[in-house]
Design a protein around this motif. Sequence first.
Motif, PDB file in Angstrom:
ATOM      1  N   GLY A  70      -2.770  45.387  -1.681  1.00  0.00           N
ATOM      2  CA  GLY A  70      -2.282  43.938  -1.727  1.00  0.00           C
ATOM      3  C   GLY A  70      -1.424  43.939  -0.698  1.00  0.00           C
ATOM      4  N   SER A  71      -0.969  44.871   0.062  1.00  0.00           N
ATOM      5  CA  SER A  71       0.344  44.633   1.175  1.00  0.00           C
ATOM      6  C   SER A  71      -0.538  43.709   2.215  1.00  0.00           C
ATOM      7  CB  SER A  71       0.643  46.020   1.566  1.00  0.00           C
ATOM      8  OG  SER A  71       1.436  46.740   0.731  1.00  0.00           O
ATOM      9  N   ILE A  72       0.227  42.744   2.830  1.00  0.00           N
ATOM     10  CA  ILE A  72      -0.340  42.140   3.776  1.00  0.00           C
ATOM     11  C   ILE A  72       0.185  42.702   5.154  1.00  0.00           C
ATOM     12  CG2 ILE A  72       0.220  39.712   5.041  1.00  0.00           C
ATOM     13  CD1 ILE A  72       0.644  38.658   2.105  1.00  0.00           C
ATOM     14  N   LEU A  73      -0.873  43.036   5.881  1.00  0.00           N
ATOM     15  CA  LEU A  73      -0.749  43.814   7.262  1.00  0.00           C
ATOM     16  C   LEU A  73      -0.585  42.661   8.319  1.00  0.00           C
ATOM     17  CD1 LEU A  73      -3.451  46.433   6.798  1.00  0.00           C
ATOM     18  CD2 LEU A  73      -0.767  46.731   6.386  1.00  0.00           C
ATOM     19  N   GLY A  74      -1.210  41.546   8.292  1.00  0.00           N
ATOM     20  CA  GLY A  74      -1.293  40.579   9.361  1.00  0.00           C
ATOM     21  C   GLY A  74      -1.969  39.359   8.939  1.00  0.00           C
ATOM     22  N   VAL A  75      -2.086  38.439   9.815  1.00  0.00           N
ATOM     23  CA  VAL A  75      -2.704  37.337   9.359  1.00  0.00           C
ATOM     24  C   VAL A  75      -3.420  36.768  10.813  1.00  0.00           C
ATOM     25  CG1 VAL A  75      -2.641  34.842   9.031  1.00  0.00           C
ATOM     26  CG2 VAL A  75      -0.844  36.511   7.767  1.00  0.00           C
ATOM     27  N   HIS A  76      -4.479  36.280  10.845  1.00  0.00           N
ATOM     28  CA  HIS A  76      -5.524  35.724  11.876  1.00  0.00           C
ATOM     29  C   HIS A  76      -5.470  34.271  11.653  1.00  0.00           C
ATOM     30  CE1 HIS A  76      -7.594  39.908  13.004  1.00  0.00           C
ATOM     31  NE2 HIS A  76      -6.455  39.769  12.578  1.00  0.00           N
ATOM     32  N   ILE A  77      -4.956  33.305  12.677  1.00  0.00           N
ATOM     33  CA  ILE A  77      -5.261  31.996  12.550  1.00  0.00           C
ATOM     34  C   ILE A  77      -5.883  31.687  13.537  1.00  0.00           C
ATOM     35  CG2 ILE A  77      -3.978  29.752  12.309  1.00  0.00           C
ATOM     36  CD1 ILE A  77      -1.688  31.349  10.788  1.00  0.00           C
ATOM     37  N   PHE A  78      -6.807  30.601  13.584  1.00  0.00           N
ATOM     38  CA  PHE A  78      -7.196  29.969  14.788  1.00  0.00           C
ATOM     39  C   PHE A  78      -7.529  28.391  14.488  1.00  0.00           C
ATOM     40  CE2 PHE A  78     -11.095  27.835  17.115  1.00  0.00           C
ATOM     41  CZ  PHE A  78     -10.637  28.403  18.345  1.00  0.00           C
ATOM     42  N   GLY A  79      -6.931  27.597  15.388  1.00  0.00           N
ATOM     43  CA  GLY A  79      -7.159  26.145  15.292  1.00  0.00           C
ATOM     44  C   GLY A  79      -6.122  25.381  15.607  1.00  0.00           C
TER      45      GLY A  79
END
Length: 89
Positions: free
Chosen positions: A26-35
């Motif tokens: 469940g470790s968060i490696l990154g986030v992709h956001i578009f908008g």
Amino acid sequence: SETVKACVQPRPDDEFLKIVYLKTSGSILGVHIFGKDASEMINHGAAFVNRGQTIWDVIHSIPPAVTYDEVFLRAARRACYSMAQFSGE
């Protein structure tokens, strides 16, 4: 447009947020956001990564009402559901 924010400020269909995480921990490696508001939202995702947080940390956080943090909360809930299905629970 399933977010609580969408109830107050309608979101275009061409926006998205994706949390990249390890299904094993469940470790968060990154986030992709578009908008349109991606630049306003990315700092929340960066903070999760920099603090070494998991999707469960996001779920157990208490975001202020109707903010961009709620978008991350919804994404983390989906991730937990996906992990449950991945592990066969």
